[in-house]
Motif scaffolding. Sequence first.
Motif, PDB file in Angstrom:
ATOM      1  N   CYS A   1       0.841  -1.202   0.000  1.00  0.00           N
ATOM      2  CA  CYS A   1       0.000   0.000   0.000  1.00  0.00           C
ATOM      3  C   CYS A   1       0.876   1.252   0.000  1.00  0.00           C
ATOM      4  CB  CYS A   1      -0.952  -0.019   1.195  1.00  0.00           C
ATOM      5  SG  CYS A   1      -2.045   1.420   1.246  1.00  0.00           S
ATOM      6  N   PHE A   2       1.906   1.265   0.871  1.00  0.00           N
ATOM      7  CA  PHE A   2       2.801   2.433   0.910  1.00  0.00           C
ATOM      8  C   PHE A   2       3.598   2.559  -0.388  1.00  0.00           C
ATOM      9  CE2 PHE A   2       2.189   2.230   5.597  1.00  0.00           C
ATOM     10  CZ  PHE A   2       1.750   3.535   5.764  1.00  0.00           C
ATOM     11  N   THR A   3       4.045   1.434  -0.933  1.00  0.00           N
ATOM     12  CA  THR A   3       4.782   1.489  -2.206  1.00  0.00           C
ATOM     13  C   THR A   3       3.878   2.089  -3.283  1.00  0.00           C
ATOM     14  OG1 THR A   3       6.010  -0.487  -1.580  1.00  0.00           O
ATOM     15  CG2 THR A   3       6.085   0.123  -3.896  1.00  0.00           C
ATOM     16  N   TYR A   4       2.620   1.648  -3.263  1.00  0.00           N
ATOM     17  CA  TYR A   4       1.683   2.137  -4.278  1.00  0.00           C
ATOM     18  C   TYR A   4       1.468   3.654  -4.167  1.00  0.00           C
ATOM     19  CZ  TYR A   4      -2.051   2.280  -7.642  1.00  0.00           C
ATOM     20  OH  TYR A   4      -2.787   2.582  -8.755  1.00  0.00           O
TER      21      TYR A   4
ATOM     22  N   ASN B   1       1.925   5.340  -7.711  1.00  0.00           N
ATOM     23  CA  ASN B   1       0.925   6.353  -8.042  1.00  0.00           C
ATOM     24  C   ASN B   1       1.024   7.504  -7.040  1.00  0.00           C
ATOM     25  OD1 ASN B   1      -1.340   7.692  -8.944  1.00  0.00           O
ATOM     26  ND2 ASN B   1      -2.696   5.901  -8.864  1.00  0.00           N
ATOM     27  N   PRO B   2       2.185   8.204  -7.034  1.00  0.00           N
ATOM     28  CA  PRO B   2       2.380   9.231  -6.007  1.00  0.00           C
ATOM     29  C   PRO B   2       1.333  10.325  -6.191  1.00  0.00           C
ATOM     30  CG  PRO B   2       4.195   9.271  -7.601  1.00  0.00           C
ATOM     31  CD  PRO B   2       3.314   8.115  -7.970  1.00  0.00           C
ATOM     32  N   GLY B   3       0.852  10.834  -5.096  1.00  0.00           N
ATOM     33  CA  GLY B   3      -0.193  11.849  -5.199  1.00  0.00           C
ATOM     34  C   GLY B   3      -1.529  11.271  -4.796  1.00  0.00           C
ATOM     35  N   LEU B   4      -1.662   9.949  -4.883  1.00  0.00           N
ATOM     36  CA  LEU B   4      -2.901   9.319  -4.439  1.00  0.00           C
ATOM     37  C   LEU B   4      -2.914   9.352  -2.912  1.00  0.00           C
ATOM     38  CD1 LEU B   4      -5.399   7.714  -5.492  1.00  0.00           C
ATOM     39  CD2 LEU B   4      -4.103   5.636  -4.993  1.00  0.00           C
ATOM     40  N   ARG B   5      -3.926   9.985  -2.364  1.00  0.00           N
ATOM     41  CA  ARG B   5      -3.953  10.119  -0.901  1.00  0.00           C
ATOM     42  C   ARG B   5      -4.808   9.028  -0.290  1.00  0.00           C
ATOM     43  NH1 ARG B   5      -2.658  15.824   0.534  1.00  0.00           N
ATOM     44  NH2 ARG B   5      -3.740  15.405   2.502  1.00  0.00           N
TER      45      ARG B   5
ATOM     46  N   LEU C   1      -4.728   0.191  -6.756  1.00  0.00           N
ATOM     47  CA  LEU C   1      -4.352  -0.146  -5.374  1.00  0.00           C
ATOM     48  C   LEU C   1      -4.947  -1.486  -4.923  1.00  0.00           C
ATOM     49  CD1 LEU C   1      -2.990   0.536  -2.697  1.00  0.00           C
ATOM     50  CD2 LEU C   1      -4.918   2.042  -2.160  1.00  0.00           C
ATOM     51  N   LEU C   2      -6.224  -1.717  -5.232  1.00  0.00           N
ATOM     52  CA  LEU C   2      -6.874  -2.957  -4.777  1.00  0.00           C
ATOM     53  C   LEU C   2      -6.220  -4.197  -5.372  1.00  0.00           C
ATOM     54  CD1 LEU C   2     -10.623  -1.872  -4.822  1.00  0.00           C
ATOM     55  CD2 LEU C   2      -9.380  -2.772  -2.835  1.00  0.00           C
ATOM     56  N   GLY C   3      -5.868  -4.147  -6.634  1.00  0.00           N
ATOM     57  CA  GLY C   3      -5.233  -5.295  -7.274  1.00  0.00           C
ATOM     58  C   GLY C   3      -3.771  -5.433  -6.870  1.00  0.00           C
ATOM     59  N   TYR C   4      -3.096  -4.290  -6.725  1.00  0.00           N
ATOM     60  CA  TYR C   4      -1.674  -4.272  -6.374  1.00  0.00           C
ATOM     61  C   TYR C   4      -1.445  -4.908  -5.002  1.00  0.00           C
ATOM     62  CZ  TYR C   4       3.054  -2.189  -6.185  1.00  0.00           C
ATOM     63  OH  TYR C   4       4.406  -1.994  -6.118  1.00  0.00           O
ATOM     64  N   MET C   5      -2.315  -4.587  -4.053  1.00  0.00           N
ATOM     65  CA  MET C   5      -2.144  -5.096  -2.683  1.00  0.00           C
ATOM     66  C   MET C   5      -2.362  -6.598  -2.593  1.00  0.00           C
ATOM     67  SD  MET C   5      -3.792  -2.337  -0.059  1.00  0.00           S
ATOM     68  CE  MET C   5      -5.474  -2.495  -0.631  1.00  0.00           C
ATOM     69  N   ALA C   6      -3.310  -7.116  -3.377  1.00  0.00           N
ATOM     70  CA  ALA C   6      -3.758  -8.497  -3.168  1.00  0.00           C
ATOM     71  C   ALA C   6      -3.147  -9.509  -4.122  1.00  0.00           C
ATOM     72  CB  ALA C   6      -5.281  -8.558  -3.281  1.00  0.00           C
ATOM     73  N   ASP C   7      -2.353  -9.033  -5.091  1.00  0.00           N
ATOM     74  CA  ASP C   7      -1.830  -9.949  -6.102  1.00  0.00           C
ATOM     75  C   ASP C   7      -0.983 -11.060  -5.474  1.00  0.00           C
ATOM     76  OD1 ASP C   7      -1.449 -10.896  -8.666  1.00  0.00           O
ATOM     77  OD2 ASP C   7       0.324  -9.656  -9.018  1.00  0.00           O
ATOM     78  N   LYS C   8      -1.309 -12.289  -5.814  1.00  0.00           N
ATOM     79  CA  LYS C   8      -0.534 -13.482  -5.426  1.00  0.00           C
ATOM     80  C   LYS C   8      -0.444 -13.739  -3.928  1.00  0.00           C
ATOM     81  CE  LYS C   8       2.242 -13.425  -9.626  1.00  0.00           C
ATOM     82  NZ  LYS C   8       2.137 -12.067 -10.153  1.00  0.00           N
TER      83      LYS C   8
END
Length: 260
Positions: A28-31, A36-40, A110-117
């Motif tokens: 989540c923090f990496t994302y 996607n910097p700027g996403l709050r 974010l939702l897909g990035y966090m949960a992948d694999k």
Amino acid sequence: RRDPPAELPQWKGGGTTHNLKEIILGRCFTYIRMVNPGLRKDCLKIWETFENAFISKNPCNITEQDYQPLMELAAHPILCNKTLLWSKTNELAHQYTKVQGSLLTLEDTLLGYMADKVTWCGSPSSTEMNYQSCPRWNECTNNSNTIYWKMASKIFAEAACGVVYVMLNGSISQPFRNSSIFGSVEIHHLNPEKVPLVKIWVMHNIEEQSSDSCSDSSIKDLKSIIEGRNIAFSCENDHRDVQFIQCVRNPEQKACRICG
Ligand code: C8R
């Protein structure tokens, strides 16, 4: 007679991924800081809400309501003409978007990035995660992972605007299946007011003889579903740009040779 082992695994699938909390928080923090910097987004709150969705619950009885708060917290807008959906082409679709650079799959949100694999589940008798076993998709349809992917996919499809691209697998018996998440969730949640056209790319295993999968009966079913929703449909076999990715590993294949 031997005694049964003290703790038989309850479910047939692998248990919760070790260090799940650290992985989800880290992703989540990496994302929000790098991808996607700027996403709050409040990653700690996202983790707590994620945990609350399945902790102390039977992993076979998870409902959409359980994940609703998480979905609301973590969803974010995506640009038009950039959505790539896929079914049974997980690896190729992601290899392609990585190199191509502008199309986005659910794993780029974010939702897909966090949960992948990763895998997760809880159990009704404990406030811990179950690291021993979790239900396999065929043990129960409403398991904690499947419901998550179905909801995240629904939100991703609803958010799509402009042309939507879809990568299917022409080397399996039915490139389109209405039981897949693409076939049961995503196509039904594209908004015809925002999506004028769906472009299907049917890819074939580069080592096999290619065939005209666009005329396959399952793709015809897909065409009528999409057109029935007032969205235009197009289909292309072995979209060249994607085939280039397949050629990286198989440069000697006939389809990959530029001359002769
Ligand atoms: N999507 C669904 N499932 C996803 C996923 C994803 O982005 N990412 C992962 N890792 N998974 P399939 P499908 C996992 O049968 O059912 C979205 C889940 O465990 O090849 O048609 C995405 O937007 C899930 O059960 O494809 C895409 O367009 C399997 O992989 C469709 O839904 C599903 O893999 C793909 O779902």
